[in-house]
Design a protein around this motif. Structure first.
Motif, PDB file in Angstrom:
ATOM      1  N   MET A  17       0.819  -1.215   0.000  1.00 43.93           N
ATOM      2  CA  MET A  17       0.000   0.000   0.000  1.00 43.93           C
ATOM      3  C   MET A  17       0.852   1.264   0.000  1.00 43.93           C
ATOM      4  SD  MET A  17      -3.201  -0.531  -0.448  1.00 43.93           S
ATOM      5  CE  MET A  17      -4.051   0.912   0.153  1.00 43.93           C
ATOM      6  N   ASP A  18       1.971   1.289   0.734  1.00 43.12           N
ATOM      7  CA  ASP A  18       2.776   2.509   0.755  1.00 43.12           C
ATOM      8  C   ASP A  18       3.367   2.803  -0.621  1.00 43.12           C
ATOM      9  OD1 ASP A  18       4.662   0.438   0.888  1.00 43.12           O
ATOM     10  OD2 ASP A  18       5.935   1.470   2.322  1.00 43.12           O
ATOM     11  N   SER A  19       3.616   1.784  -1.408  1.00 48.58           N
ATOM     12  CA  SER A  19       4.093   1.979  -2.776  1.00 48.58           C
ATOM     13  C   SER A  19       2.959   2.470  -3.669  1.00 48.58           C
ATOM     14  CB  SER A  19       4.666   0.672  -3.302  1.00 48.58           C
ATOM     15  OG  SER A  19       5.041   0.804  -4.656  1.00 48.58           O
ATOM     16  N   ILE A  20       1.793   1.863  -3.527  1.00 47.01           N
ATOM     17  CA  ILE A  20       0.627   2.260  -4.325  1.00 47.01           C
ATOM     18  C   ILE A  20       0.261   3.708  -4.045  1.00 47.01           C
ATOM     19  CG2 ILE A  20      -1.844   1.875  -4.704  1.00 47.01           C
ATOM     20  CD1 ILE A  20      -1.281  -1.120  -3.996  1.00 47.01           C
ATOM     21  N   LEU A  21       0.299   4.091  -2.775  1.00 41.04           N
ATOM     22  CA  LEU A  21      -0.086   5.446  -2.371  1.00 41.04           C
ATOM     23  C   LEU A  21       1.065   6.428  -2.479  1.00 41.04           C
ATOM     24  CD1 LEU A  21      -2.354   4.605   0.675  1.00 41.04           C
ATOM     25  CD2 LEU A  21      -2.969   4.791  -1.743  1.00 41.04           C
TER      26      LEU A  21
END
Length: 119
Positions: free
Chosen positions: A110-114
């Motif tokens: 998620m931190d990569s996606i966001l």
């Protein structure tokens, strides 16, 4: 143009497909919602209201409280289209969302996606 027909398509009719795509890959509806809220600035209650109202894609993005400034970091190909080169601003927003959901389904963190991961 056929791609512009999606503008009048209700977001609510496409949303279950985003969720199903994520869930087929072991991800959750909550993660889909987090991505949508990150991109658009909707909070979860506002997102539920927009879905319940049957708002079309044009209205969905036009009424978005705060489009995330980091969305210009979204790069890549979705449905054979390089998202960062889409000329139509609304279609680009739709493709950004499609790309984020694709990244979720492919197992990205998620931190990569966001776009919050540090390099």
């Amino acid at each position: 143009m056929a791609e512009h027909r999606i503008f009048s398509t209700s977001f609510a009719s496409v949303y279950p497909h985003y969720v199903a795509k994520a869930e087929r890959k072991g991800r959750t509806r909550a993660e889909v919602d987090e991505i949508i809220c990150w991109l658009t600035g909707y909070d979860p209650l506002q997102l539920d209201a927009v879905i319940a109202a049957g708002t079309d894609f044009r209205g969905f993005f036009t009424a978005a409280p705060a489009m995330n400034g980091a969305r210009d970091q979204i790069r890549g190909v979705v449905c054979g289209v390089r998202v960062e080169t889409v000329d139509d601003p609304l279609m680009r927003e739709i493709r950004y969302l499609d790309k984020l959901i694709d990244e979720l389904a492919k197992g990205k963190a998620m931190d990569s996606i966001l776009r919050t991961a540090t390099a």
